[in-house]
Design a protein around this motif. Structure first.
Motif, PDB file in Angstrom:
ATOM      1  N   HIS A  94       0.846  -1.191   0.000  1.00  0.00           N
ATOM      2  CA  HIS A  94       0.000   0.000   0.000  1.00  0.00           C
ATOM      3  C   HIS A  94       0.877   1.234   0.000  1.00  0.00           C
ATOM      4  CE1 HIS A  94      -2.133   3.223   2.334  1.00  0.00           C
ATOM      5  NE2 HIS A  94      -3.026   2.978   1.399  1.00  0.00           N
ATOM      6  N   ARG A  95       0.458   2.242  -0.756  1.00  0.00           N
ATOM      7  CA  ARG A  95       1.119   3.535  -0.619  1.00  0.00           C
ATOM      8  C   ARG A  95       0.050   4.596  -0.801  1.00  0.00           C
ATOM      9  NH1 ARG A  95       5.786   6.172  -4.424  1.00  0.00           N
ATOM     10  NH2 ARG A  95       5.536   8.271  -3.575  1.00  0.00           N
ATOM     11  N   ALA A  96      -0.151   5.401   0.259  1.00  0.00           N
ATOM     12  CA  ALA A  96      -1.098   6.510   0.143  1.00  0.00           C
ATOM     13  C   ALA A  96      -0.442   7.578  -0.734  1.00  0.00           C
ATOM     14  CB  ALA A  96      -1.397   7.068   1.529  1.00  0.00           C
ATOM     15  N   LEU A  97      -1.209   8.153  -1.659  1.00  0.00           N
ATOM     16  CA  LEU A  97      -0.632   9.152  -2.575  1.00  0.00           C
ATOM     17  C   LEU A  97      -1.501  10.398  -2.608  1.00  0.00           C
ATOM     18  CD1 LEU A  97       0.283   7.035  -5.746  1.00  0.00           C
ATOM     19  CD2 LEU A  97       1.888   8.185  -4.223  1.00  0.00           C
ATOM     20  N   THR A  98      -0.912  11.527  -2.269  1.00  0.00           N
ATOM     21  CA  THR A  98      -1.622  12.791  -2.473  1.00  0.00           C
ATOM     22  C   THR A  98      -1.258  13.293  -3.871  1.00  0.00           C
ATOM     23  OG1 THR A  98       0.209  14.048  -1.584  1.00  0.00           O
ATOM     24  CG2 THR A  98      -1.483  13.363   0.001  1.00  0.00           C
ATOM     25  N   LEU A  99      -2.002  14.287  -4.349  1.00  0.00           N
ATOM     26  CA  LEU A  99      -1.750  14.822  -5.699  1.00  0.00           C
ATOM     27  C   LEU A  99      -0.290  15.214  -5.894  1.00  0.00           C
ATOM     28  CD1 LEU A  99      -4.577  17.281  -6.843  1.00  0.00           C
ATOM     29  CD2 LEU A  99      -3.793  15.190  -7.943  1.00  0.00           C
ATOM     30  N   ASN A 100       0.317  15.820  -4.853  1.00  0.00           N
ATOM     31  CA  ASN A 100       1.708  16.273  -4.948  1.00  0.00           C
ATOM     32  C   ASN A 100       2.696  15.132  -5.106  1.00  0.00           C
ATOM     33  OD1 ASN A 100       0.984  18.916  -4.660  1.00  0.00           O
ATOM     34  ND2 ASN A 100       1.196  18.912  -2.418  1.00  0.00           N
ATOM     35  N   VAL A 104       4.134   8.252 -12.124  1.00  0.00           N
ATOM     36  CA  VAL A 104       3.694   7.061 -12.861  1.00  0.00           C
ATOM     37  C   VAL A 104       4.236   5.795 -12.198  1.00  0.00           C
ATOM     38  CG1 VAL A 104       3.900   5.827 -15.058  1.00  0.00           C
ATOM     39  CG2 VAL A 104       3.361   8.270 -15.046  1.00  0.00           C
ATOM     40  N   ALA A 105       5.499   5.849 -11.760  1.00  0.00           N
ATOM     41  CA  ALA A 105       6.134   4.644 -11.203  1.00  0.00           C
ATOM     42  C   ALA A 105       5.362   4.091 -10.002  1.00  0.00           C
ATOM     43  CB  ALA A 105       7.571   4.962 -10.804  1.00  0.00           C
ATOM     44  N   ALA A 106       4.791   4.956  -9.189  1.00  0.00           N
ATOM     45  CA  ALA A 106       4.064   4.495  -7.991  1.00  0.00           C
ATOM     46  C   ALA A 106       2.804   3.730  -8.398  1.00  0.00           C
ATOM     47  CB  ALA A 106       3.700   5.681  -7.111  1.00  0.00           C
ATOM     48  N   PHE A 107       2.097   4.254  -9.391  1.00  0.00           N
ATOM     49  CA  PHE A 107       0.884   3.582  -9.884  1.00  0.00           C
ATOM     50  C   PHE A 107       1.245   2.239 -10.514  1.00  0.00           C
ATOM     51  CE2 PHE A 107      -0.624   7.794  -9.264  1.00  0.00           C
ATOM     52  CZ  PHE A 107      -1.991   7.724  -9.110  1.00  0.00           C
ATOM     53  N   GLU A 108       2.323   2.294 -11.312  1.00  0.00           N
ATOM     54  CA  GLU A 108       2.734   1.091 -12.049  1.00  0.00           C
ATOM     55  C   GLU A 108       3.166  -0.014 -11.084  1.00  0.00           C
ATOM     56  OE1 GLU A 108       4.775   1.252 -16.314  1.00  0.00           O
ATOM     57  OE2 GLU A 108       6.182   1.518 -14.665  1.00  0.00           O
ATOM     58  N   SER A 109       3.942   0.353 -10.044  1.00  0.00           N
ATOM     59  CA  SER A 109       4.478  -0.703  -9.176  1.00  0.00           C
ATOM     60  C   SER A 109       3.367  -1.299  -8.302  1.00  0.00           C
ATOM     61  CB  SER A 109       5.655  -0.208  -8.344  1.00  0.00           C
ATOM     62  OG  SER A 109       5.203   0.623  -7.321  1.00  0.00           O
ATOM     63  N   THR A 151      -6.683   9.568  -1.161  1.00  0.00           N
ATOM     64  CA  THR A 151      -5.264   9.136  -1.228  1.00  0.00           C
ATOM     65  C   THR A 151      -5.090   7.689  -1.718  1.00  0.00           C
ATOM     66  OG1 THR A 151      -4.925   8.274   1.034  1.00  0.00           O
ATOM     67  CG2 THR A 151      -4.655  10.668   0.734  1.00  0.00           C
ATOM     68  N   ALA A 152      -6.183   7.043  -2.164  1.00  0.00           N
ATOM     69  CA  ALA A 152      -6.093   5.623  -2.545  1.00  0.00           C
ATOM     70  C   ALA A 152      -6.251   5.423  -4.051  1.00  0.00           C
ATOM     71  CB  ALA A 152      -7.142   4.817  -1.791  1.00  0.00           C
ATOM     72  N   SER A 153      -5.901   6.447  -4.845  1.00  0.00           N
ATOM     73  CA  SER A 153      -6.133   6.295  -6.289  1.00  0.00           C
ATOM     74  C   SER A 153      -5.290   5.173  -6.895  1.00  0.00           C
ATOM     75  CB  SER A 153      -5.877   7.615  -7.016  1.00  0.00           C
ATOM     76  OG  SER A 153      -4.641   8.138  -6.617  1.00  0.00           O
ATOM     77  N   ALA A 154      -4.100   4.924  -6.359  1.00  0.00           N
ATOM     78  CA  ALA A 154      -3.277   3.832  -6.893  1.00  0.00           C
ATOM     79  C   ALA A 154      -3.631   2.509  -6.221  1.00  0.00           C
ATOM     80  CB  ALA A 154      -1.799   4.150  -6.682  1.00  0.00           C
ATOM     81  N   TYR A 155      -3.654   2.495  -4.898  1.00  0.00           N
ATOM     82  CA  TYR A 155      -3.946   1.252  -4.155  1.00  0.00           C
ATOM     83  C   TYR A 155      -5.368   0.778  -4.442  1.00  0.00           C
ATOM     84  CZ  TYR A 155      -4.542  -1.906  -0.142  1.00  0.00           C
ATOM     85  OH  TYR A 155      -4.788  -3.004   0.660  1.00  0.00           O
ATOM     86  N   GLY A 156      -6.336   1.694  -4.309  1.00  0.00           N
ATOM     87  CA  GLY A 156      -7.752   1.330  -4.488  1.00  0.00           C
ATOM     88  C   GLY A 156      -8.020   0.784  -5.875  1.00  0.00           C
ATOM     89  N   ALA A 157      -7.394   1.394  -6.888  1.00  0.00           N
ATOM     90  CA  ALA A 157      -7.607   0.920  -8.264  1.00  0.00           C
ATOM     91  C   ALA A 157      -7.081  -0.503  -8.426  1.00  0.00           C
ATOM     92  CB  ALA A 157      -6.927   1.859  -9.253  1.00  0.00           C
ATOM     93  N   SER A 158      -5.933  -0.808  -7.793  1.00  0.00           N
ATOM     94  CA  SER A 158      -5.377  -2.165  -7.930  1.00  0.00           C
ATOM     95  C   SER A 158      -6.283  -3.184  -7.231  1.00  0.00           C
ATOM     96  CB  SER A 158      -3.946  -2.231  -7.375  1.00  0.00           C
ATOM     97  OG  SER A 158      -3.933  -2.102  -5.962  1.00  0.00           O
ATOM     98  N   LYS A 159      -6.884  -2.773  -6.122  1.00  0.00           N
ATOM     99  CA  LYS A 159      -7.756  -3.696  -5.382  1.00  0.00           C
ATOM    100  C   LYS A 159      -9.124  -3.818  -6.062  1.00  0.00           C
ATOM    101  CE  LYS A 159      -4.817  -4.878  -2.228  1.00  0.00           C
ATOM    102  NZ  LYS A 159      -4.352  -6.267  -2.098  1.00  0.00           N
ATOM    103  N   ALA A 160      -9.594  -2.734  -6.674  1.00  0.00           N
ATOM    104  CA  ALA A 160     -10.848  -2.804  -7.440  1.00  0.00           C
ATOM    105  C   ALA A 160     -10.666  -3.754  -8.624  1.00  0.00           C
ATOM    106  CB  ALA A 160     -11.246  -1.416  -7.926  1.00  0.00           C
TER     107      ALA A 160
END
Ligand SMILES: NC(=O)c1ccc[n+]([C@@H]2O[C@H](COP(=O)([O-])OP(=O)(O)OC[C@H]3O[C@@H](n4cnc5c(N)ncnc54)[C@H](OP(=O)(O)O)[C@@H]3O)[C@@H](O)[C@H]2O)c1
Length: 255
Positions: A94-100, A104-109, A151-160
């Protein structure tokens, strides 16, 4: 728990947290459990902790993002321990991500680990289970996969993606003799959530989570979601129209 149901179990992401608690609980119940994660030392330490229990833990180090290694590890486990009768595809991060912090690498990994890490193991496993016309496979997603959360746009999408994968697979598996479970935990105290700085309602201990998962697997439930109060709230949120959902979640999470 009956040993004959789950003679050989394979758990990925088994070195810490939910996977480790699950492995130890299954070993207490007499199962032979192949445990996989990248860190060999942590796996060996866990196997050592299981000494004296009715069952045994056997380390099989693996990076689930390496598809060829997943095939090779499954072959090795089945050659050395016997046919896998239950597999829990649990490795994830899991990695919480704010807009700042967007990159791409965080989403990809996260997608490569949480989603493709499950697909890489599921496909060769299903091929073998289909030939045997039996087996049980569980996928660990998350309640965070139900709907978009702050803050879950990367983690939540992978789990969805995992939830959708499991739902679709459930149709495909009809008549194959393979049972599928989708594990959707709320918050569980693990190294993954230790990093969270936000409040975590209904936080569970890993042993508690492991027992709930084993109960659900024994009943061959499709969805094993817990704790029920959090599940109920999030399932209700899933039904809300956006005009109600966004302000409500903003208010609750102060985001
Ligand atoms: N804790 C919660 O509140 C919660 C809630 C909902 C869902 N979940 C899900 O539950 C699962 C387990 O999470 P946890 O909380 O128990 O986290 P954790 O304690 O951090 O465990 C993650 C496990 O995955 C392994 N792992 C990470 N990257 C890997 C890779 N590339 N290949 C193989 N193994 C890898 C880790 O070991 P190495 O780093 O050594 O590889 C570790 O064994 C995850 O899928 C998580 O998304 C957790």
């Amino acid at each position: 728990m009956s040993k004959t149901d789950w003679s050989v179990v394979w758990i990925t992401g088994a070195s810490t947290g939910i996977g480790a608690a699950l492995a130890l609980e299954l070993a207490r119940g007499g199962c032979t459990v192949a445990i996989s994660a990248r860190g060999t030392a942590a796996l060996e330490d866990l196997a050592h902790q299981a000494k004296g229990l009715a069952g045994e833990l056997w380390p099989y180090p693996l990076d689930v993002t390496d598809a060829a290694a997943c095939v090779a590890t499954l072959e090795q486990i089945e050659a050395e321990r016997g046919a896998v009768t239950l597999a829990v595809l649990n490795a994830g991060s899991h990695r919480a991500l704010t807009l700042n912090e967007f990159e791409v690498a965080a989403f990809e990994s996260l997608m490569r680990l949480n989603y493709m890490g499950v697909v890489n193991v599921a496909l060769p496993l299903l091929e073998r289970m289909r030939r045997r016309r039996s087996g049980q496979m569980a996928i660990t997603a998350s309640l965070a996969g139900y709907r978009g959360l702050p803050t879950a746009s990367a983690y939540g999408a992978s789990k969805a993606a995992l939830i959708n994968f499991a739902e679709a697979l459930e149709f495909d598996l009809k008549g194959t003799g393979i049972a599928l479970s989708l594990i959707n935990p709320g918050f569980v105290r693990t190294p993954l959530t230790d990093r969270n700085t936000f409040p975590m309602p209904f936080l569970l201990e890993p042993d508690d989570a492991a027992q709930r998962i084993i109960r659900g697997l024994r009943q061959r439930r499709f969805e094993i979601a817990f704790p029920w109060r959090f599940v109920f709230a999030l399932k209700l949120f899933r039904l809300l129209p956006y005009w109600l959902y966004f302000p409500l979640v903003r208010r609750i999470t102060r985001s």
